[in-house]
Design an enzyme around this catalytic site. Sequence first.
Site, short mmCIF file in Angstrom:
data_model
loop_
_atom_site.label_atom_id
_atom_site.label_comp_id
_atom_site.label_asym_id
_atom_site.label_seq_id
_atom_site.Cartn_x
_atom_site.Cartn_y
_atom_site.Cartn_z
N PHE A 1 0.81 -1.22 0.00
CA PHE A 1 0.00 0.00 0.00
C PHE A 1 0.84 1.27 0.00
CE2 PHE A 1 -0.60 2.80 3.68
CZ PHE A 1 0.25 2.23 4.61
N LYS A 2 2.12 1.15 0.35
CA LYS A 2 2.98 2.33 0.34
C LYS A 2 3.01 3.00 -1.05
CE LYS A 2 4.71 1.62 4.58
NZ LYS A 2 3.95 0.43 5.03
N ASP A 3 2.77 2.20 -2.10
CA ASP A 3 2.74 2.77 -3.45
C ASP A 3 1.65 3.82 -3.61
OD1 ASP A 3 4.79 1.15 -4.54
OD2 ASP A 3 3.38 -0.49 -4.88
N LEU B 1 3.53 6.80 -2.26
CA LEU B 1 4.89 7.05 -2.76
C LEU B 1 4.97 7.15 -4.28
CD1 LEU B 1 6.86 5.07 -0.12
CD2 LEU B 1 7.12 7.49 -0.66
N THR C 1 8.11 0.55 2.78
CA THR C 1 8.33 1.95 2.42
C THR C 1 9.57 2.09 1.55
OG1 THR C 1 7.43 2.71 4.50
CG2 THR C 1 8.81 4.25 3.33
#
Length: 496
Positions: free
Chosen positions: A112-114, A117, A147
């Site tokens: 989910f960091k995408d 980011l 991350t």
Amino acid sequence: MGINYVSTRDASKQQITASQAILKGLADDGGLYVPTSIPTLDVSLEKLSEMTYQEVAYEVLKLFLTDFTEDELKHCINSAYDSKFDTEEIAPLVYADGAYYLELFHGSTIAFKDMALSILPHLMITSARKNNIKNDIVILTATSGDTGKAALAGFADVEGTRIVVFYPKNGVSAIQERQMVTQKGANTHVVGIKGNFDQAQTGVKQMFNDKALEKELDAAGFQFSSANSINIGRLVPQIAYYVYAYAKLLSEGKVQSGETINVVVPTGNFGNILAAYYAKNMGLPIDKLVCASNENKVLYDFFTTGEYDKNREFILTNSPSMDILISSNLERLIYHIAGDDAKKNSELMESLKTTGKYEITSDMKAKLESFYGNYASEEETGETIKNLYNKTGYIIDTHTGVASCVYNKFKADTQDDKVTVIASTASPFKFTRAVMGAIDSAYESEEDFVLVDKLSELGKVAVPNAIEEIRSAEVRHDTVVEVADMCAEVKRFLGI
Ligand SMILES: *Cc1c(COP(=O)(O)O)cnc(C)c1O
């Protein structure tokens, strides 16, 4: 009305713009930037329910990043949420066994960091231009696994930026490590540290707060910024997918307009669930915010007792992105429930620094009523993954497994049967070994990539590109340093 940002530790409430806050990451006083007020959604839920992901994102971002023009924001959004994602929906909702899984892992690094980011580099470059910054931006990041790769993928070869990622050498999954050490891009540097995530994060924070280092960098044409979830440029884009999820439920007739839903979030640094809290405070009909922890259950204890106490054993689990004892973003919630009181927040954070704990007042505790905290043991998480697979054929990753297990506990505790969205934060392919081991312990002796193919077969889903890529990619980063040498390593990479 423009929204400005203030540090959670600055009693004088000196304001800066959104673009300045994005560039700075962390405030000079060690605090986190928070909006001066939380804006209200200004389009109806019905309207939102007819919008694409990109359009919903714009409706959210425009309210928080008020010094960006419409063109700037739309350019950032369209550059981020494009074919890097393997579905046009960007964040699909999948129903399984009584809950909606909001799949936040369809971006380039399958976690989910995408979601944040992929847009942060564009927000940052735009911010630099708006503020006439001439220095190169050096992104410094501590990662518990996800991350790091998502930031590397976002910033690789972005002109005017460098990125250094520190990860705990023995604290991430084999696939997570391989994803990072094979990262391409001349401006990228990946460093393992002989320590855990909290030590990596503390080391990074120290560099951010080091005034002498800042001068040295400036003289060499560099300045630090942060891609960690403390940056509001990450937090704000995360609000968008909660709004999108609700809009989607509405358009599919799963909720009536205005009907409240619950949201369950597998939590580590408290960024994702804080985004849901902001969404609720913007007027999105969310009732309970369910905070799911793994065996590092410092947040569960906090919600139960009102005392935050990090003095405990650090446990390595199969959900490494949640192996965290200091949840940085909780500071923003503390600030808000103290009535936006920087002095009170600073006292508590000082206590955390010196004694490793703090206790909130009963007034503050009363403002946590929309939160429900619980945790899942390693065994319970494995059981949850297995049961869900056996019942429905749907395979979730270990972090989502923690959330799913905690959701079951929440339902049993409260009898609450509202429509519920569970944030599904990683593809099961990112944690193949643990996921397959949970489904059947016979898989434990197999090779990683054999398991990848078996997972694809069992779950009837194609192996994601992000995994295919690293099967054969060459290792480009093999630096490992002591915690004490992190700063020296950054200087070495920058040539100063
Ligand atoms: C980062 C991460 C989390 C924790 O999110 P926070 O915003 O740090 O609370 C949960 N699951 C996965 C897969 C992650 O990568």
